[in-house]
Design an enzyme around this catalytic site. Structure first.
Site, PDB file in Angstrom:
ATOM      1  N   CYS A 403      -6.802  -5.726   3.441  1.00  0.00           N
ATOM      2  CA  CYS A 403      -5.860  -4.801   2.805  1.00  0.00           C
ATOM      3  C   CYS A 403      -6.355  -3.393   3.106  1.00  0.00           C
ATOM      4  CB  CYS A 403      -5.726  -5.081   1.309  1.00  0.00           C
ATOM      5  SG  CYS A 403      -7.265  -5.019   0.361  1.00  0.00           S
ATOM      6  N   ARG A 408      -7.148  -5.999  -3.045  1.00  0.00           N
ATOM      7  CA  ARG A 408      -6.026  -6.929  -3.070  1.00  0.00           C
ATOM      8  C   ARG A 408      -6.398  -8.273  -2.449  1.00  0.00           C
ATOM      9  NH1 ARG A 408      -1.473  -2.882  -0.676  1.00  0.00           N
ATOM     10  NH2 ARG A 408      -3.353  -1.868   0.141  1.00  0.00           N
TER      11      ARG A 408
END
Length: 448
Positions: A403, A408
């Site tokens: 990410c 994330r």
């Protein structure tokens, strides 16, 4: 104050009684009919319990954990979420699952309460062909198929964490191991921890595992092994402990959890749904401060599990072999095509050549809409695996999740591991590390 509390309780009781009254004319069906319904296109079987039960935990007295094979999920817990867009989230969930009013819908649970709550909601949405079933009957018959995720225990239900907080040793935990429960979030204690945390937890500032650089451009890069080891020692964590990471924002918990696993802690778990799961279960947060008891010996070499993280060199080597390696870009679509960076402190837009869009949030670098239920718990694996299949992502290859900087994908990595994907890792440097490295290629625009 007491009068207000009594009034609130009366209102809640009235709502619950109304739900049961509304659902009172719904017939109960037997196991044979449920089994038949699973093979009929105009029927759906729906698990209304906590998603933790769906994942594999044995809750509410069932003899086997997991869900009826072939069932979808629509948890009564989602209906409790206080969100302005809750109705839109619930409708989207129904659309994704094919849950429509013309279907015959079997709602099952283990207490009668969850199914009744979901039934009352669906009746308001125009569903008229509803049926109840007690999943305890199905679970009691070992010949009937139930599905659990291979590593469901990594995502801990609030009700199980409560047992741990109360000094008990729940199912799947080793009584011979020390259990440490921590709170992870960005910033000093006043930022989140002091406002309310799981009782007994102490705070870990994520800046300690990824210290911000002191020169421009500012990056939050994973610390070196010596830095990470010191965080563990200061936190009283050894490789043989069981650690449960909690947070108001689950992204922070998963980030710290993956780092602890990387350095060598074998049993690292996360509170599924964050502190929202705790409060929805009716438990209270506390504001009392707690401090860890440091240790001097981690008990093993760091990193103990280096395969959790793909380095820059390993990622470049993997990209040269797309037949066995996929770099999965878990950012928003606009980040992937180079319309935005996703971060106020990072200016370079684009993606890594050869990376494949793998979904994350819809609008923000701090969301995971495509991987979470409305109550922030892990989404039904079949649904996010279908998204990956749509993008041509082959889960039998080595999947390296990336990410912006690792937050994330830490959550996505845990979900992928929970459901048993065999060959996964995190490219922790992510887009920010890649794009700030001179000479690294960058592309923009919609992929061909």
């Amino acid at each position: 104050m007491k009068t207000c509390v009594r009034l609130m309780l009366a209102v809640v009781q009235t709502i619950c009684l109304a739900a049961f009254a509304w659902a009172g004319d719904i017939p109960h069906i037997d196991t044979a009919k449920v089994s038949k319904a699973l093979s009929q296109n105009d029927w759906m079987v729906v698990d209304t319990r906590l998603n933790d039960a769906f994942n594999g935990w044995r809750l509410d007295g069932v003899k086997r954990g997991g869900h009826i094979t072939g069932a979808v999920d629509f948890s009564a817990n989602w209906l409790k979420v206080d969100a302005k867009n809750l109705e839109a989230l619930l409708q989207e969930a129904m659309d994704n699952k094919g849950l429509r009013p013309e279907k015959n819908v079997v709602l099952y649970d283990a207490t009668g309460k969850d199914a009744a709550a979901v039934a009352a909601y669906l009746q308001k949405k125009g569903f008229g062909k509803l049926y109840f079933y007690d999943v305890k009957q199905w679970a009691a018959d070992p010949s009937l198929p139930m599905t659990s995720y291979p590593k469901y225990r990594q995502l801990v239900p609030a009700v199980v964490l409560k047992e741990v907080v109360d000094g008990k040793v729940p199912e799947t935990f080793d009584k011979n191991k020390k259990i440490i429960v921590i709170e992870a979030s960005w910033g000093e204690e006043k930022t989140s921890y002091a406002k309310g945390h799981i009782p007994g937890t102490f705070h870990i500032n994520t800046d300690r595992i990824e210290p911000p650089t002191k020169t421009e451009p500012v990056m939050w890069v994973l610390g070196d092994d010596a830095t990470l080891k010191q965080v563990a020692l200061d936190s009283g964590i050894t490789r043989n402990d069981t650690v449960i990471v909690t947070s108001e924002e689950p992204l922070a918990a998963f980030r710290v959890a993956t780092v602890l696993r990387y350095i060598g802690v074998d049993d690292v778990r996360v509170l599924n749904g964050g502190t929202l799961a705790w409060t929805l279960a009716g438990f209270k947060l506390e504001t009392k401060r707690h401090a860890p008891t440091p240790v001097k010996d981690f008990g093993g070499t760091i990193p103990g599990h280096p395969d959790v993280i793909d380095t820059m060199e390993e990622t470049k080597a993997g990209l040269a072999h797309p037949d066995t390696f996929t770099l999965v870009d878990n950012r928003t679509w606009k980040e992937h095509i180079g319309e935005i960076t996703g971060y106020s402190y990072h200016k370079i837009k684009g993606r890594i050549p050869g990376s494949v869009y793998g979904y994350a949030g819809k609008n923000s670098a701090y969301d995971l809409d495509y991987f979470r239920n409305p109550d922030k718990t892990m989404r039904n694996a079949e649904e996010f695996l279908a998204l990956w299949k749509k993008q041509g992502i082959d889960t039998t290859k080595h999947l390296s999740f990336m990410c912006g900087s690792g937050w994330r994908v830490a959550e996505i990595y845990y979900y992928a591991d929970t459901i048993g994907l065999p060959d996964i890792a995190i490219f922790s440097d992510g887009w920010i590390g890649w794009s700030n490295t001179p000479g690294n290629p960058i592309v923009t625009g919609v992929p061909k």
